[in-house]
Design an enzyme around this catalytic site. Sequence first.
Site, mmCIF file in Angstrom:
data_model
loop_
_atom_site.group_PDB
_atom_site.id
_atom_site.type_symbol
_atom_site.label_atom_id
_atom_site.label_comp_id
_atom_site.label_asym_id
_atom_site.label_seq_id
_atom_site.Cartn_x
_atom_site.Cartn_y
_atom_site.Cartn_z
ATOM 1 N N CYS A 134 -14.266 4.367 -27.404
ATOM 2 C CA CYS A 134 -15.602 4.962 -27.439
ATOM 3 C C CYS A 134 -16.247 5.002 -26.064
ATOM 4 O O CYS A 134 -17.235 4.305 -25.788
ATOM 5 C CB CYS A 134 -16.469 4.178 -28.416
ATOM 6 S SG CYS A 134 -15.717 4.174 -30.029
ATOM 7 N N GLU A 135 -15.657 5.746 -25.175
ATOM 8 C CA GLU A 135 -16.180 5.947 -23.819
ATOM 9 C C GLU A 135 -15.782 7.362 -23.412
ATOM 10 O O GLU A 135 -14.631 7.758 -23.620
ATOM 11 C CB GLU A 135 -15.509 4.991 -22.809
ATOM 12 C CG GLU A 135 -15.677 3.537 -23.064
ATOM 13 C CD GLU A 135 -16.835 2.905 -22.309
ATOM 14 O OE1 GLU A 135 -17.439 3.571 -21.445
ATOM 15 O OE2 GLU A 135 -17.130 1.747 -22.613
ATOM 16 N N TYR B 46 0.037 -1.251 -12.166
ATOM 17 C CA TYR B 46 -1.387 -1.268 -12.511
ATOM 18 C C TYR B 46 -1.647 -0.560 -13.847
ATOM 19 O O TYR B 46 -2.667 0.096 -14.034
ATOM 20 C CB TYR B 46 -2.227 -0.658 -11.375
ATOM 21 C CG TYR B 46 -1.937 -1.320 -10.047
ATOM 22 C CD1 TYR B 46 -2.279 -2.638 -9.821
ATOM 23 C CD2 TYR B 46 -1.260 -0.635 -9.028
ATOM 24 C CE1 TYR B 46 -1.985 -3.264 -8.616
ATOM 25 C CE2 TYR B 46 -0.957 -1.251 -7.823
ATOM 26 C CZ TYR B 46 -1.315 -2.564 -7.624
ATOM 27 O OH TYR B 46 -1.024 -3.179 -6.436
ATOM 28 N N GLY C 228 3.700 -3.386 -4.091
ATOM 29 C CA GLY C 228 3.589 -3.457 -5.544
ATOM 30 C C GLY C 228 3.957 -2.124 -6.170
ATOM 31 O O GLY C 228 5.032 -1.937 -6.747
ATOM 32 N N ARG C 229 3.050 -1.164 -5.991
ATOM 33 C CA ARG C 229 3.200 0.143 -6.645
ATOM 34 C C ARG C 229 4.535 0.826 -6.341
ATOM 35 O O ARG C 229 5.172 1.379 -7.237
ATOM 36 C CB ARG C 229 2.053 1.041 -6.171
ATOM 37 C CG ARG C 229 1.984 2.374 -6.870
ATOM 38 C CD ARG C 229 0.980 3.301 -6.179
ATOM 39 N NE ARG C 229 -0.195 2.624 -5.717
ATOM 40 C CZ ARG C 229 -1.360 2.566 -6.370
ATOM 41 N NH1 ARG C 229 -1.474 3.175 -7.529
ATOM 42 N NH2 ARG C 229 -2.389 1.928 -5.856
ATOM 43 N N GLY D 274 0.759 -1.242 0.000
ATOM 44 C CA GLY D 274 0.000 0.000 0.000
ATOM 45 C C GLY D 274 0.788 1.290 0.000
ATOM 46 O O GLY D 274 0.196 2.363 -0.133
ATOM 47 N N ARG E 99 -6.288 3.642 -15.032
ATOM 48 C CA ARG E 99 -6.341 4.300 -13.718
ATOM 49 C C ARG E 99 -7.072 5.659 -13.734
ATOM 50 O O ARG E 99 -7.890 5.908 -12.847
ATOM 51 C CB ARG E 99 -4.931 4.460 -13.130
ATOM 52 C CG ARG E 99 -4.195 3.140 -12.949
ATOM 53 C CD ARG E 99 -2.952 3.247 -12.082
ATOM 54 N NE ARG E 99 -3.319 3.498 -10.708
ATOM 55 C CZ ARG E 99 -3.291 4.662 -10.112
ATOM 56 N NH1 ARG E 99 -2.855 5.723 -10.773
ATOM 57 N NH2 ARG E 99 -3.673 4.797 -8.877
HETATM 58 N N1 LLP Z 1 -1.253 -7.039 -0.736
HETATM 59 C C1 LLP Z 1 -2.552 -7.206 -1.000
HETATM 60 C C2 LLP Z 1 -3.305 -8.217 -0.254
HETATM 61 C C3 LLP Z 1 -3.178 -6.416 -1.978
HETATM 62 O O1 LLP Z 1 -4.456 -6.578 -2.229
HETATM 63 C C4 LLP Z 1 -2.420 -5.437 -2.677
HETATM 64 C C5 LLP Z 1 -3.032 -4.607 -3.692
HETATM 65 C C6 LLP Z 1 -1.052 -5.327 -2.370
HETATM 66 C C7 LLP Z 1 -0.506 -6.134 -1.388
HETATM 67 C C8 LLP Z 1 -0.158 -4.350 -3.077
HETATM 68 O O2 LLP Z 1 -0.538 -3.050 -2.870
HETATM 69 P P1 LLP Z 1 0.398 -1.845 -3.359
HETATM 70 O O3 LLP Z 1 1.687 -1.896 -2.589
HETATM 71 O O4 LLP Z 1 0.627 -1.994 -4.816
HETATM 72 O O5 LLP Z 1 -0.405 -0.629 -3.074
HETATM 73 N N2 LLP Z 1 -5.452 -1.037 -9.252
HETATM 74 C C9 LLP Z 1 -5.256 -0.124 -8.153
HETATM 75 C C10 LLP Z 1 -4.524 -0.752 -7.011
HETATM 76 C C11 LLP Z 1 -5.172 -2.003 -6.496
HETATM 77 C C12 LLP Z 1 -4.400 -2.662 -5.398
HETATM 78 C C13 LLP Z 1 -4.932 -4.007 -5.090
HETATM 79 N N3 LLP Z 1 -4.260 -4.691 -4.044
HETATM 80 C C14 LLP Z 1 -4.562 1.127 -8.655
HETATM 81 O O6 LLP Z 1 -4.237 1.191 -9.846
HETATM 82 O O7 LLP Z 1 -4.375 2.060 -7.912
#
Ligand code: LLP
Length: 420
Positions: free
Chosen positions: A349-350, A378, A282-283, A240, A319
């Site tokens: 087309c949106e 993402y 992730g991000r 997160g 996004r």
């Molecule tokens: N762990 C779990 C259980 C998760 O569900 C997620 C992300 C992460 C870790 C990794 O989170 P991060 O470090 O990337 O924030 N599509 C959205 C983000 C969805 C995240 C879903 N879960 C966007 O583009 O902002």
Amino acid sequence: MKYLYYNSEDYLCFEKVDLSSTVATYPTPFYIYSAEEIRRNCKDVLSCSGSLDFLPCYALKANYNPSLLKIIKQMNFGTDVVSGGELFFALKSGIPPEKIVFAGVGKSKDEISRAVNEGIYSINIESKSELDQVMTVANKLQKKIVIAIRVNPDIDAKTHPYISTGLHSSKFGVTRDMALQLYRQASQSSYIEPSGIHVHIGSQIETIEPYLATVKFLKALITQLEDEGIPIRYIDLGGGIGIDYQHQLNGNEKPNTYIKKILPGLLKPFKNEKRKVLIELGRSIVGSAGLLITKILYVKETPHKKFIIVDSAMNNLIRPSLYNAYHQILPLNHKENLTEVVDIVGPVCETSDFFAKDRSLPVLNEGDYLAITGAGAYGQALSSNYNLRPMIAEYLVEDNRVQTIFKGESIETIASKYKT
Ligand code: LLP
């Protein structure tokens, strides 16, 4: 470290690559990533752990390109997977099973069996029914599996509601009371070791406060569990940590992720404990390492607005359409000082097919190229073939050379998957 900046001739550079040379070689639209920026982000994470028994896991959902997984694996990260497909990619990339955790509210029996058979580090349990299923599978296979219960602390991560996961109104995790019941149930099984606790409160979190409230919640629950004779060996704090989408252009070497702002304080409360600590980022690992490069097809003026129509669309980067997310957009050649307010839109087309609305940008012309920044996470992972638009190519800047890491699709490759 300066990695996205304008050179003295006003051309946008990514590491040492002048991006106008890449558009001269490769057709747009495409994604381009920096291997070095991924390594820097991983190093930032590792530098925060001190002497902690620490397993940083990469949340593969952010970007599953195997070439990026290889870099992250070389940085000694494990992975957080949420499907059989992600488990397959993680293993195929050489991530050792003992560094893989499996999350998600709806793991199928097949996916659970595969995870148990592979002997992954842990399965994160999200409901009573899922625990029952994991117990059944482990009994049948007569294999031991470590689990963590994902708790929902009812804490507001102060992020977009669609990516906020730690409130009671969300589908994720279980309440504290239910968690206690599940630990008691699991500790009766000879194949299940309920020695972990998992939490993930949301994504694109920019401050430490929601995390610290979560740590407080976890510590109280762990005390209660251990008082009951259920030892907790490891804590998985989820992911997160956000990135600074407003300032990806970092000519002055501005930090572009919030790793160093959040992680040291988040890990500190665990420094004097023997427990292992996991995180699932992730991000913040790949987000700042990716750009979506697109070309301006047309400039369209109406009495109300000026639209810049580009050759990539919401099917490549959803996004902005999905979360109204902001991505900094930079012309590859910053020759123009005059600015004007425009909408950057794609051909789909949106009405929601936009990358920016009412954005002040240097005056742009047909044929100019743009970099949509902060697109490493993402981006391609959430892309689709909507409007029958093929998936686009991905390139990697490594040692200042550009290599193809995903060829992209053609309409023929898509067509060949269907019965005709
Ligand atoms: N762990 C779990 C259980 C998760 O569900 C997620 C992300 C992460 C870790 C990794 O989170 P991060 O470090 O990337 O924030 N599509 C959205 C983000 C969805 C995240 C879903 N879960 C966007 O583009 O902002």
